[in-house]
Design an enzyme around this catalytic site. Structure first.
Site, PDB file in Angstrom:
ATOM      1  N   ILE A 104      51.516  51.194  37.796  1.00  0.00           N
ATOM      2  CA  ILE A 104      51.465  50.313  36.619  1.00  0.00           C
ATOM      3  C   ILE A 104      50.486  49.150  36.802  1.00  0.00           C
ATOM      4  CG2 ILE A 104      53.767  50.897  35.763  1.00  0.00           C
ATOM      5  CD1 ILE A 104      54.856  48.393  37.106  1.00  0.00           C
ATOM      6  N   GLY A 105      49.818  49.090  37.957  1.00  0.00           N
ATOM      7  CA  GLY A 105      48.839  48.031  38.177  1.00  0.00           C
ATOM      8  C   GLY A 105      48.089  48.250  39.475  1.00  0.00           C
ATOM      9  N   LYS A 106      46.936  47.592  39.596  1.00  0.00           N
ATOM     10  CA  LYS A 106      46.126  47.691  40.812  1.00  0.00           C
ATOM     11  C   LYS A 106      45.545  46.332  41.143  1.00  0.00           C
ATOM     12  CE  LYS A 106      43.381  51.343  41.101  1.00  0.00           C
ATOM     13  NZ  LYS A 106      42.366  52.363  40.719  1.00  0.00           N
ATOM     14  N   ASP A 222      46.042  29.728  39.509  1.00  0.00           N
ATOM     15  CA  ASP A 222      45.383  30.918  38.950  1.00  0.00           C
ATOM     16  C   ASP A 222      46.020  31.347  37.635  1.00  0.00           C
ATOM     17  OD1 ASP A 222      43.386  32.841  38.985  1.00  0.00           O
ATOM     18  OD2 ASP A 222      44.591  34.306  40.082  1.00  0.00           O
TER      19      ASP A 222
END
EC number: 2.7.11.1
Length: 431
Positions: A104-106, A222
């Site tokens: 679902i993400g990288k 961030d």
């Protein structure tokens, strides 16, 4: 549909529309780049290096935080320096405890996967990081800091929580809350911008989360739409604490050059010491983007964008309320000592007239109905995740718990570097 811009009051031509699409595509691609990769790219561009602001930025002096600037890392912390992880008799989690279902993400060091705990039948988001990649970029201290911040997030509804952390010989595993309402970035891509009431709701929940981190002497550093998730009900959840800086008290400063280009505050670009107000600048940039569709000083030319951040006056179109205008002017004040939040931190944000309609007690208790519902049908509903991730096969190695591992010098180095990483919650924890 008729679309108007400041430059052209009439209907957009096909060529102008193509130009706008090109800008947005370039913007999205650039946003996915890591800051280190971006700096390397700009350093190799002879034309960009001639720009005075770029020359100034590239002449970065010796940082106070070597783990983020590729300096020699400090020795790994001893066990006595680690956070108390609770009774040592608690069993450690292992990869084979989970069914890993979807990517679902990288990120720079690994992947995030949807996983179901076999015994508990509970869904988690498991962040799996490659030790070799972390050690190669000398980011081990950075990863341990992220884990320490996650351990402090359990008491706030708008911060992602850590349930377990554990390691194998070659990987680190963060077992996190599973949030499947999509990134704020994803929803902004689809809708371009939000109406002011919706933007106010998100800004209030984000400010509440930042205020909580500041109360723990943590600066987030961030904030951007990619790091802001929506849960299944539509409340925001901040994630990715890799750039957080701990032990920053009210009058303390730090000086590491880090963040995401579109959201860097002027003092960071100037390589000056900065404090908690860097987060309030980022909140202003995100609020501006929610209202207008792009960050406040955005340009496809990064050197020009940096020059805009440093020197260009803030320009606000007239389609927002006076209270929103006043808030943006306060948050996007280039002088951090005059920025909204410089004196009383979150209390200044909380008491601003823009948030006068917000009942903060109801907000923190999630009694305010979100203005948008992601309408997910359950944990397996992945409609708000990028198909680029979900269509990728799950690596077989992620779910394996090897009975024996060849002990090499690199494995020993990794074991020492991530000493104390594994975590199992004590019996009186949030679990």
């Amino acid at each position: 549909m008729t679309v108007k811009t400041e430059a052209a009051k009439g209907t957009l031509t096909y060529s102008r529309m193509r130009g706008m699409v090109a800008i947005l595509i370039a913007f999205m691609k650039q946003r996915r780049m890591g800051l280190n990769d971006f700096i390397q790219k700009i350093a190799n561009n002879s034309y960009a290096c001639k720009h005075p602001e770029v020359q100034s930025i590239l002449k970065i002096s010796q940082p106070q935080e070597p783990e983020l600037m590729n300096a020699n890392p400090s020795p790994p912390p001893s066990p006595s320096q680690q956070i108390n992880l609770g009774p040592s008799s608690n069993p450690h989690a292992k990869p084979s405890d989970f069914h890993f279902l979807k990517v679902i993400g990288k990120g720079s060091f690994g992947k995030v996967l949807l996983a179901r705990h076999k015994a508990e039948e509970v869904f988690y988001a498991v962040k799996v990081l490659q030790k070799k990649a972390i050690l190669k970029k000398k980011e081990e201290k950075h990863i341990m800091s992220e884990r320490n911040v996650l351990l402090k997030n359990v008491k706030h509804p708008f911060l992602v929580g850590l349930h377990f952390s554990f390691q194998t010989a070659d990987k680190l595993y963060f077992v996190l809350d599973y949030i499947n309402g999509g990134e704020l970035f994803y929803h902004l891509q689809r809708e371009r911008c939000f109406l002011e009431p919706r933007a106010r709701f998100y800004a209030a929940e984000i400010a509440s989360a930042l205020g909580y981190l500041h109360s723990l002497n943590i600066v987030y550093r961030d904030l951007k739409p990619e790091n802001i998730l929506l849960d299944s009900q539509g409340h925001i959840v901040l994630t990715d604490f890799g750039l957080c800086k701990e032990n920053i008290e009210h009058n303390s400063t730090t000086s590491t050059f880090c963040g995401t280009p579109e959201y860097l505050a002027p003092e960071v670009l100037h390589k000056q010491p900065y404090d908690r107000t860097v987060d309030w600048w980022c909140l202003g940039a995100v609020l501006y983007e929610m209202l207008y569709g792009l960050p406040p000083f955005y340009s496809r030319n990064t050197a020009e964008m940096y020059d805009n951040i440093l020197n260009k006056p803030l320009q606000l179109k007239p389609n927002i309320t006076n209270s929103a205008r006043h808030l943006l002017e306060g948050l996007l004040q280039k002088d951090r000592t005059k920025r909204l939040g410089a004196k009383d931190d979150f209390m200044e944000i909380k008491s601003h007239v823009f948030f006068s309609l917000i009942n903060w007690d109801d907000l923190i208790n999630k009694k305010i109905t979100p203005p948008f519902n992601p309408n997910v049908s359950g944990p397996n509903d992945l409609r708000h995740f990028d198909p680029e991730f979900t269509e990728e096969p799950v690596p077989n190695s992620i779910g394996k718990s090897p009975d024996s591992v060849l002990v090499t010098a690199s494995v020993k180095e990794a074991a020492e570097a991530f000493l104390g990483f594994s975590y199992a919650p004590p019996t009186d924890s949030f679990l």
